[in-house]
Design an enzyme around this catalytic site. Structure first.
Site, PDB file in Angstrom:
ATOM      1  N   SER A  13       0.839  -1.195   0.000  1.00 54.02           N
ATOM      2  CA  SER A  13       0.000   0.000   0.000  1.00 54.02           C
ATOM      3  C   SER A  13       0.875   1.245   0.000  1.00 54.02           C
ATOM      4  O   SER A  13       2.103   1.170   0.064  1.00 54.02           O
ATOM      5  CB  SER A  13      -0.922  -0.006   1.224  1.00 54.02           C
ATOM      6  OG  SER A  13      -0.162  -0.012   2.417  1.00 54.02           O
ATOM      7  N   LYS A  17      -1.593   5.588  -5.336  1.00 52.00           N
ATOM      8  CA  LYS A  17      -2.732   5.426  -6.256  1.00 52.00           C
ATOM      9  C   LYS A  17      -3.524   6.708  -6.379  1.00 52.00           C
ATOM     10  O   LYS A  17      -4.026   7.036  -7.451  1.00 52.00           O
ATOM     11  CB  LYS A  17      -3.661   4.301  -5.783  1.00 52.00           C
ATOM     12  CG  LYS A  17      -3.175   2.905  -6.009  1.00 52.00           C
ATOM     13  CD  LYS A  17      -4.294   1.870  -5.957  1.00 52.00           C
ATOM     14  CE  LYS A  17      -5.069   1.893  -4.656  1.00 52.00           C
ATOM     15  NZ  LYS A  17      -4.265   1.501  -3.488  1.00 52.00           N
ATOM     16  N   ASP A  71      -7.456  11.196  -0.052  1.00 44.00           N
ATOM     17  CA  ASP A  71      -7.243  11.213  -1.500  1.00 44.00           C
ATOM     18  C   ASP A  71      -8.199  12.169  -2.202  1.00 44.00           C
ATOM     19  O   ASP A  71      -7.876  12.699  -3.273  1.00 44.00           O
ATOM     20  CB  ASP A  71      -7.390   9.808  -2.095  1.00 44.00           C
ATOM     21  CG  ASP A  71      -6.129   8.971  -1.933  1.00 44.00           C
ATOM     22  OD1 ASP A  71      -5.032   9.564  -1.948  1.00 44.00           O
ATOM     23  OD2 ASP A  71      -6.228   7.742  -1.785  1.00 44.00           O
ATOM     24  N   ILE A 152      -8.354  -9.665   1.490  1.00 44.91           N
ATOM     25  CA  ILE A 152      -9.708 -10.219   1.521  1.00 44.91           C
ATOM     26  C   ILE A 152     -10.760  -9.114   1.509  1.00 44.91           C
ATOM     27  O   ILE A 152     -11.847  -9.265   0.954  1.00 44.91           O
ATOM     28  CB  ILE A 152      -9.875 -11.156   2.742  1.00 44.91           C
ATOM     29  CG1 ILE A 152     -11.177 -11.947   2.613  1.00 44.91           C
ATOM     30  CG2 ILE A 152      -9.830 -10.373   4.063  1.00 44.91           C
ATOM     31  CD1 ILE A 152     -11.303 -13.064   3.647  1.00 44.91           C
ATOM     32  N   THR A 192      11.210  -7.689 -10.893  1.00 45.43           N
ATOM     33  CA  THR A 192       9.875  -7.653 -11.494  1.00 45.43           C
ATOM     34  C   THR A 192       8.945  -8.741 -10.962  1.00 45.43           C
ATOM     35  O   THR A 192       7.752  -8.717 -11.249  1.00 45.43           O
ATOM     36  CB  THR A 192       9.968  -7.810 -13.025  1.00 45.43           C
ATOM     37  OG1 THR A 192      10.476  -9.118 -13.334  1.00 45.43           O
ATOM     38  CG2 THR A 192      10.887  -6.756 -13.627  1.00 45.43           C
ATOM     39  N   LYS A 193       9.481  -9.684 -10.192  1.00 40.87           N
ATOM     40  CA  LYS A 193       8.666 -10.821  -9.755  1.00 40.87           C
ATOM     41  C   LYS A 193       7.433 -10.401  -8.949  1.00 40.87           C
ATOM     42  O   LYS A 193       6.332 -10.936  -9.182  1.00 40.87           O
ATOM     43  CB  LYS A 193       9.521 -11.794  -8.943  1.00 40.87           C
ATOM     44  CG  LYS A 193       8.829 -13.120  -8.633  1.00 40.87           C
ATOM     45  CD  LYS A 193       8.570 -13.934  -9.903  1.00 40.87           C
ATOM     46  CE  LYS A 193       9.871 -14.494 -10.467  1.00 40.87           C
ATOM     47  NZ  LYS A 193       9.598 -15.378 -11.627  1.00 40.87           N
ATOM     48  N   GLN A 196       4.836  -9.395 -11.404  1.00 43.40           N
ATOM     49  CA  GLN A 196       4.273 -10.544 -12.110  1.00 43.40           C
ATOM     50  C   GLN A 196       3.220 -11.244 -11.255  1.00 43.40           C
ATOM     51  O   GLN A 196       2.145 -11.617 -11.736  1.00 43.40           O
ATOM     52  CB  GLN A 196       5.385 -11.534 -12.473  1.00 43.40           C
ATOM     53  CG  GLN A 196       6.415 -10.993 -13.456  1.00 43.40           C
ATOM     54  CD  GLN A 196       7.554 -11.972 -13.667  1.00 43.40           C
ATOM     55  OE1 GLN A 196       7.336 -13.174 -13.747  1.00 43.40           O
ATOM     56  NE2 GLN A 196       8.775 -11.463 -13.750  1.00 43.40           N
ATOM     57  N   LYS A 227      10.179  -7.283 -20.217  1.00 44.96           N
ATOM     58  CA  LYS A 227       9.995  -8.496 -19.410  1.00 44.96           C
ATOM     59  C   LYS A 227       8.650  -8.471 -18.692  1.00 44.96           C
ATOM     60  O   LYS A 227       7.923  -9.474 -18.664  1.00 44.96           O
ATOM     61  CB  LYS A 227      11.144  -8.600 -18.410  1.00 44.96           C
ATOM     62  CG  LYS A 227      11.125  -9.849 -17.545  1.00 44.96           C
ATOM     63  CD  LYS A 227      12.343  -9.849 -16.619  1.00 44.96           C
ATOM     64  CE  LYS A 227      12.338 -11.065 -15.701  1.00 44.96           C
ATOM     65  NZ  LYS A 227      13.505 -11.047 -14.782  1.00 44.96           N
ATOM     66  N   CYS A 384      -9.469  26.057  13.400  1.00 41.91           N
ATOM     67  CA  CYS A 384     -10.373  25.235  14.203  1.00 41.91           C
ATOM     68  C   CYS A 384      -9.914  25.233  15.664  1.00 41.91           C
ATOM     69  O   CYS A 384     -10.084  26.225  16.360  1.00 41.91           O
ATOM     70  CB  CYS A 384     -10.458  23.824  13.621  1.00 41.91           C
ATOM     71  SG  CYS A 384     -11.876  22.875  14.223  1.00 41.91           S
ATOM     72  N   HIS A 521     -12.090  25.271   8.154  1.00 36.05           N
ATOM     73  CA  HIS A 521     -10.887  24.647   7.603  1.00 36.05           C
ATOM     74  C   HIS A 521     -10.619  25.182   6.190  1.00 36.05           C
ATOM     75  O   HIS A 521     -11.023  24.571   5.203  1.00 36.05           O
ATOM     76  CB  HIS A 521     -11.044  23.127   7.574  1.00 36.05           C
ATOM     77  CG  HIS A 521     -10.985  22.492   8.919  1.00 36.05           C
ATOM     78  ND1 HIS A 521      -9.803  22.060   9.481  1.00 36.05           N
ATOM     79  CD2 HIS A 521     -11.956  22.241   9.832  1.00 36.05           C
ATOM     80  CE1 HIS A 521     -10.049  21.557  10.683  1.00 36.05           C
ATOM     81  NE2 HIS A 521     -11.345  21.661  10.918  1.00 36.05           N
ATOM     82  N   GLU A 523      -7.980  25.133   4.492  1.00 40.64           N
ATOM     83  CA  GLU A 523      -7.038  24.316   3.719  1.00 40.64           C
ATOM     84  C   GLU A 523      -7.730  23.421   2.707  1.00 40.64           C
ATOM     85  O   GLU A 523      -7.130  23.047   1.684  1.00 40.64           O
ATOM     86  CB  GLU A 523      -6.172  23.467   4.653  1.00 40.64           C
ATOM     87  CG  GLU A 523      -6.883  22.353   5.411  1.00 40.64           C
ATOM     88  CD  GLU A 523      -7.455  22.775   6.743  1.00 40.64           C
ATOM     89  OE1 GLU A 523      -7.697  21.901   7.601  1.00 40.64           O
ATOM     90  OE2 GLU A 523      -7.684  23.986   6.941  1.00 40.64           O
TER      91      GLU A 523
END
EC number: 6.3.4.2
Length: 559
Positions: A13, A17, A71, A152, A192-193, A196, A227, A384, A521, A523
């Protein structure tokens, strides 16, 4: 018809993303497309509102009062579309909705299962986030699925988007997978494994990625890209290298130059004008060519995790770009500040900021910080809780209200200058009421609300007559003490239009050059293009304070 891009992650993680998704959205937006982003979080909390900042980082608040993943802050800073409640949902939210339907009898006595009931609910939430069936429908919706492939918790989301892609038919969806290539120093090569294996896991679920975003600390050689392509069944031009950069605003250019937006447009059959990233290039230029530097002390209690103050950090950097200076942010643990050593800890800074927070831990250190800034005429911005501690400090040491405090920290305080809000009008216009026994989750004053600003004040110089900002808090300045604080010299420069709740406090300019506290807030509304007027003014004050402390050169002696 709305097209979808589903973004997944593998191996580990925190690869970025959110930044990758926002960057792709920014490139597509520059092609003239209307774009939105949706974040799917696999944890069972209904929302992140009650999660520790150490666990989750910042809670980002939208105009309509949603407490969301940080995000969404990246999304709003990268594209023009404003996020809403429908742009972020969790496993907890999905199960809550499914169970409510089951209790109402909506499933007509059927056995409620993950497939199809939970997966169908996820798909409905995704469509809602994209505005399908409304006037807010977009050209492209980028859907970021939290967690990593193999967890999961993520399986229902992955199954849902697989089904959704199948139902939409060809050329209406694309899959982008973010993966990690570790560099093994002893071998002197990228491995790279793991990539893969994570793609293999994704394909077992039934998802074949159209593009791989390969994160590493360096560029990926063409040989390694070939590869990866061979073993993942992804075309080599879809294997995109994402290396470490010194500013996130370089990522859109990085992805565009490797053809990611072209690949997505081809896959989705989107006929668009060419990409124009001139304003991103200008942004990078501003970050790399500052004309000075200021150092800001951010005094808080979540300083061990910078993501706790992500939007504040970004807003300060945006304001630095607007003022053509680099902003160096130093996080100071408020628990380390005591009355006798505030000067020792804070004297070197050009300005001081106390951000939001909850709980009594570290509060006395923040009060000491506000007192130091007031007495030493150092620019101070309280957000705040930062406004509340400034009010408490002023009540104690200027207004003569000994042991003044907030009822959040001391229920028996003789002078509760800060107290629980019991009634207010929410962002959607509904009247909300609260008490000490109310649930913690989803019970704060949330979302964008407007206030009137008093003329002749610093706040009026910054905002004009009306200020509209986002809120996230339970406690407010006690209206019963406002007259006493005003008589002692504190300026209440903005009040809410209905309840007359305090929104902004400040010191008169003849007493202090720049001292202001805001209950909201700001920001959350800062962007790299315009910054935010309050932060822009704060950094300008820091520059002025820095100049005022520089020794003046003596005039040249007459010859």
């Amino acid at each position: 018809m709305t097209k979808f891009v589903f973004v997944t992650g593998g191996v580990v993680s925190s690869l970025g993303k959110g930044i990758a998704s926002a960057s792709l959205a920014a490139i597509l937006e520059s092609r003239g497309l209307k774009v939105t982003l949706i974040k799917l979080d696999p944890y069972i909390n209904v929302d992140p509102g009650t999660m520790s900042p150490f666990q989750h980082g910042e809670v980002f608040v939208t105009d309509d009062g949603a407490e969301t993943d940080l995000d969404l802050g990246h999304y709003e800073r990268f594209i023009e579309t404003r996020m809403k409640k429908t742009n972020n949902f969790t496993t907890g939210r999905i199960y809550q909705s499914v169970l409510e339907k089951e209790r109402r009898g909506d499933y007509l006595g059927k056995t409620v299962q993950v497939i199809p009931h939970v997966t169908n609910e996820i798909q409905e939430y995704v469509k809602r986030g994209a505005g399908i069936g409304t006037g807010d429908a977009v050209d492209v919706a980028i859907v970021e699925i939290g967690g990593t492939v193999g967890d999961i918790e993520s399986l229902p989301f992955l199954e849902a988007v697989r089904q959704m892609s199948l139902r939409m038919g060809p050329n209406n969806s694309a899959f982008v997978h973010l993966t990690y290539l570790p560099y093994i120093a002893a071998a002197g090569e990228l491995k790279t494994k793991p990539t893969q294996h994570t793609v293999q896991k994704l394909r077992e679920i039934g998802i074949q990625p159209d593009a791989l975003l390969c994160r590493a600390d360096r560029r990926i050689p063409d040989e390694e890209r070939g590869k990866i392509s061979l073993f993942t069944n992804v075309a080599e031009w879809g294997v995109i290298s994402m290396w470490d950069v010194d500013t996130i605003y370089k990522v859109p250019r990085m992805l565009h130059e490797q053809g990611l937006d072209g690949l997505i447009c081809d896959k989705l059959r989107l006929n668009t004008p060419p990409t124009s990233l001139k304003r991103w290039d200008q942004l990078v230029y501003e970050t790399e060519h500052p004309q000075g530097e200021v150092t800001i002390a951010m005094v808080g209690k979540y300083v061990d995790l910078s993501d706790s103050y992500k939007s504040v950090n970004e807003a300060l950097r945006h304001a630095g770009m607007k003022n053509h200076v680099r902003v160096k942010i130093e996080h100071v643990d408020s628990e380390t500040i005591a009355p006798g050593d505030a000067a020792e800890k804070l004297a070197k800074y050009d300005a001081i900021l106390v951000p939001g927070g909850f709980g009594a831990r570290g509060v006395e250190g923040k009060i000491c910080t506000a007192r130091y800034a007031r007495e030493q005429r150092v620019p101070y911005l309280g957000i705040c809780l930062g406004m509340q501690v400034a009010t408490i400090e002023y009540a104690r040491h200027v207004a003569g209200l000994a042991n003044a405090n907030s009822t959040e920290f001391d229920a028996a305080t003789p002078h509760p200058v800060i107290a629980l809000i019991t009634e207010w009008k929410d962002a959607d216009g509904t009247i909300q009421t609260r008490s000490e026994t109310s649930d913690l989750g989803g019970t704060m004053r949330l979302g964008a609300q407007s206030s009137d600003v008093a003329s002749g004040t610093l706040a009026h110089e910054i905002y004009g007559n009306i200020v509209t900002e986002r809120h996230r808090h339970r406690y407010e300045a006690n209206v019963n003490y406002l007259d006493r604080l005003r008589k002692a010299g504190l300026v209440i420069s903005a009040l809410t239009q209905r309840e007359q709740l305090t929104e902004i406090v400040e010191l008169p300019r003849e007493v202090h050059p720049w001292f202001i506290g805001v209950q909201f807030h700001p920001e959350f509304k800062s962007t790299p293009w315009d910054g935010h007027p309050l932060f822009n003014a704060f950094i300008k004050a820091a520059i002025d304070h820095q100049k005022s402390r520089q020794p003046t050169l003596p005039a040249a002696a007459a010859s």
